[in-house]
Design a protein around this motif. Structure first.
Motif, short mmCIF file in Angstrom:
data_model
loop_
_atom_site.label_atom_id
_atom_site.label_comp_id
_atom_site.label_asym_id
_atom_site.label_seq_id
_atom_site.Cartn_x
_atom_site.Cartn_y
_atom_site.Cartn_z
N ARG A 167 49.36 27.20 100.77
CA ARG A 167 50.52 26.30 100.90
C ARG A 167 50.89 25.62 99.58
NH1 ARG A 167 47.33 21.07 103.18
NH2 ARG A 167 45.29 21.93 102.64
N PHE A 168 49.94 25.55 98.65
CA PHE A 168 50.21 24.87 97.38
C PHE A 168 50.74 25.80 96.29
CE2 PHE A 168 46.59 22.40 99.28
CZ PHE A 168 47.32 21.27 99.59
N PHE A 169 50.77 27.09 96.55
CA PHE A 169 51.17 28.05 95.51
C PHE A 169 52.42 28.81 95.94
CE2 PHE A 169 46.77 27.11 94.80
CZ PHE A 169 46.63 27.10 93.41
N ALA A 170 53.18 29.32 94.94
CA ALA A 170 54.44 29.99 95.23
C ALA A 170 54.21 31.31 95.98
CB ALA A 170 55.19 30.25 93.93
N SER A 171 53.14 32.02 95.64
CA SER A 171 52.88 33.27 96.34
C SER A 171 51.38 33.46 96.50
CB SER A 171 53.46 34.46 95.56
OG SER A 171 52.60 34.73 94.46
N MET A 172 51.01 34.34 97.42
CA MET A 172 49.60 34.60 97.72
C MET A 172 48.85 35.09 96.46
SD MET A 172 48.07 33.99 100.44
CE MET A 172 46.48 34.26 101.16
N ASP A 173 49.57 35.89 95.64
CA ASP A 173 48.95 36.43 94.42
C ASP A 173 48.49 35.34 93.46
OD1 ASP A 173 49.34 38.92 95.28
OD2 ASP A 173 51.11 39.35 94.04
N GLU A 174 49.20 34.22 93.51
CA GLU A 174 48.87 33.14 92.57
C GLU A 174 47.69 32.28 93.03
OE1 GLU A 174 52.17 30.68 91.29
OE2 GLU A 174 53.50 32.40 91.55
N VAL A 175 47.31 32.40 94.31
CA VAL A 175 46.24 31.53 94.81
C VAL A 175 44.92 31.96 94.17
CG1 VAL A 175 45.14 30.58 96.89
CG2 VAL A 175 47.46 31.48 97.02
N PRO A 176 44.22 31.05 93.49
CA PRO A 176 42.96 31.45 92.87
C PRO A 176 41.95 31.95 93.90
CG PRO A 176 43.67 29.31 92.05
CD PRO A 176 44.56 29.65 93.22
N LYS A 177 41.19 32.95 93.48
CA LYS A 177 40.20 33.55 94.40
C LYS A 177 38.79 33.06 94.10
CE LYS A 177 43.63 36.14 95.93
NZ LYS A 177 44.75 35.61 95.11
N GLU A 178 38.65 32.36 92.97
CA GLU A 178 37.33 31.87 92.58
C GLU A 178 37.43 30.41 92.14
OE1 GLU A 178 35.05 35.78 90.86
OE2 GLU A 178 36.16 34.56 89.43
N ALA A 179 36.31 29.74 92.19
CA ALA A 179 36.27 28.34 91.75
C ALA A 179 34.88 28.01 91.22
CB ALA A 179 36.60 27.42 92.91
N TYR A 180 34.81 26.97 90.40
CA TYR A 180 33.52 26.40 90.01
C TYR A 180 33.32 25.17 90.89
CZ TYR A 180 33.90 29.17 85.71
OH TYR A 180 34.01 30.19 84.81
N THR A 181 32.13 25.06 91.45
CA THR A 181 31.87 23.88 92.28
C THR A 181 30.49 23.31 92.03
OG1 THR A 181 31.82 23.00 94.55
CG2 THR A 181 30.96 25.22 94.27
N MET A 182 30.41 22.01 92.11
CA MET A 182 29.13 21.32 92.10
C MET A 182 28.30 21.86 93.27
SD MET A 182 28.87 17.22 92.52
CE MET A 182 29.86 16.67 91.17
N GLY A 183 27.01 21.93 93.09
CA GLY A 183 26.16 22.46 94.17
C GLY A 183 25.74 21.40 95.17
N ILE A 184 25.08 21.87 96.21
CA ILE A 184 24.63 20.97 97.28
C ILE A 184 23.58 19.98 96.77
CG2 ILE A 184 23.35 20.95 99.48
CD1 ILE A 184 26.24 21.89 99.83
N ARG A 185 22.76 20.42 95.81
CA ARG A 185 21.73 19.49 95.31
C ARG A 185 22.37 18.25 94.69
NH1 ARG A 185 18.52 22.29 91.09
NH2 ARG A 185 20.48 22.01 89.96
N SER A 186 23.39 18.45 93.83
CA SER A 186 24.00 17.28 93.17
C SER A 186 24.68 16.39 94.20
CB SER A 186 25.04 17.72 92.14
OG SER A 186 24.51 18.72 91.32
N ILE A 187 25.30 17.00 95.19
CA ILE A 187 25.96 16.20 96.23
C ILE A 187 24.91 15.40 97.01
CG2 ILE A 187 27.29 16.30 98.40
CD1 ILE A 187 28.70 18.83 97.21
N MET A 188 23.82 16.07 97.38
CA MET A 188 22.79 15.41 98.20
C MET A 188 22.02 14.36 97.39
SD MET A 188 22.89 16.28 101.33
CE MET A 188 21.30 16.08 102.13
#
Ligand code: GLP
Length: 248
Positions: A167-188
């Motif tokens: 919903r945030f991107f103009a087309s499906m092709d533009e939607v990123p397929k990967e991300a960097y995320t903080m892990g569960i350890r840092s959150i916990m």
């Protein structure tokens, strides 16, 4: 876990902002773990309002965001860095050099993750972590998996997350397929956690995550093991939650 049920999104945002404001007032040089997504937008608006009224000072605050899309830069309107600048950082007196979001343009994913874990470590961890909740139970971009990922890592986003983000991107092709995320350890390891949920669309996952079994298939379920979690939601999001509730 403490659960606040509020009558609508505005009250949810005020409650969440109260908790964050209390943290900033009690410890002006605190480390806030920040989240993106549509849910915390109202919370950030409320924090900006309180800053403008002279009730909050962010000059000594450090912030560490949960995640960032891989492959888009800070100037891309859908990057989480852009989101944080426009919804909070540009509107308060936080020092931008004290704000951290994973570097989505770093192609070497091992380096990106190592660097981010070092940033978290160097800050002595997170005092208060804000979380939204994905429809499949993801927190940050920790997607359902066979195990809980501990440190910052590069994730392939699930189909359901990619379509929720479309919903945030103009087309499906533009939607990123990967991300960097903080892990569960840092959150916990955060000292306190606030989870914000809003709307009927979250009611089933709220029940599964907070009343169901703890499993990496529902990453947010691990929060049941944290000693200081506050869940703030509107009536619709909490309508399937049958635990004890504090009414706002
Ligand atoms: C994205 C973010 C999460 C967020 C989730 C829910 O996937 N990486 O941190 O919690 O969206 O978003 P929303 O609040 O828009 O439902």
């Amino acid at each position: 876990m403490k659960v606040y049920q509020e009558k609508d999104y505005e009250q949810v945002s005020r409650r969440a902002a109260n908790i964050i404001a209390a943290q900033v007032i009690i410890k002006p040089d605190c480390v806030l773990g920040l989240a993106t997504g549509s849910t915390p937008v109202g919370t950030y608006e409320e924090l900006v309002r309180r800053y403008q009224e002279g009730d909050l000072d962010f000059s000594a605050v450090h912030s560490i965001n949960l995640d960032e899309y891989r492959g888009i830069g800070a100037d891309h309107e859908q990057s989480y860095r852009y989101f944080m600048n426009s919804h909070l950082f540009d509107a308060v007196n936080i020092d931008k050099k004290n704000t951290f979001v994973p570097d989505g343009m770093e192609q070497d994913s091992e380096k990106a993750c190592r660097d981010y874990d070092e940033i978290i470590r160097a800050h002595g961890g997170i005092d208060l972590q804000i979380l939204g909740l994905g429809h499949n139970g993801h927190i940050g971009f920790n997607e359902p998996d066979d195990t809980f990922a501990k440190g910052t890592h590069c994730v392939k986003l699930s189909e359901s997350t990619i379509s929720a983000n479309a919903r945030f991107f103009a087309s499906m092709d533009e939607v990123p397929k990967e991300a960097y995320t903080m892990g569960i350890r840092s959150i916990m390891q955060a000292k306190k956690i606030v989870v914000i949920v809003n709307g009927e669309g979250k009611k089933d996952i709220v029940k599964e995550a907070f009343l169901g079994p703890v499993t990496p298939r529902v990453p947010a379920s691990v929060l049941q093991l944290h000693p200081d979690v506050t869940l703030v939601g509107d009536e619709a999001a909490l309508s399937e939650y049958q635990g004890s509730i504090l009414k706002g």
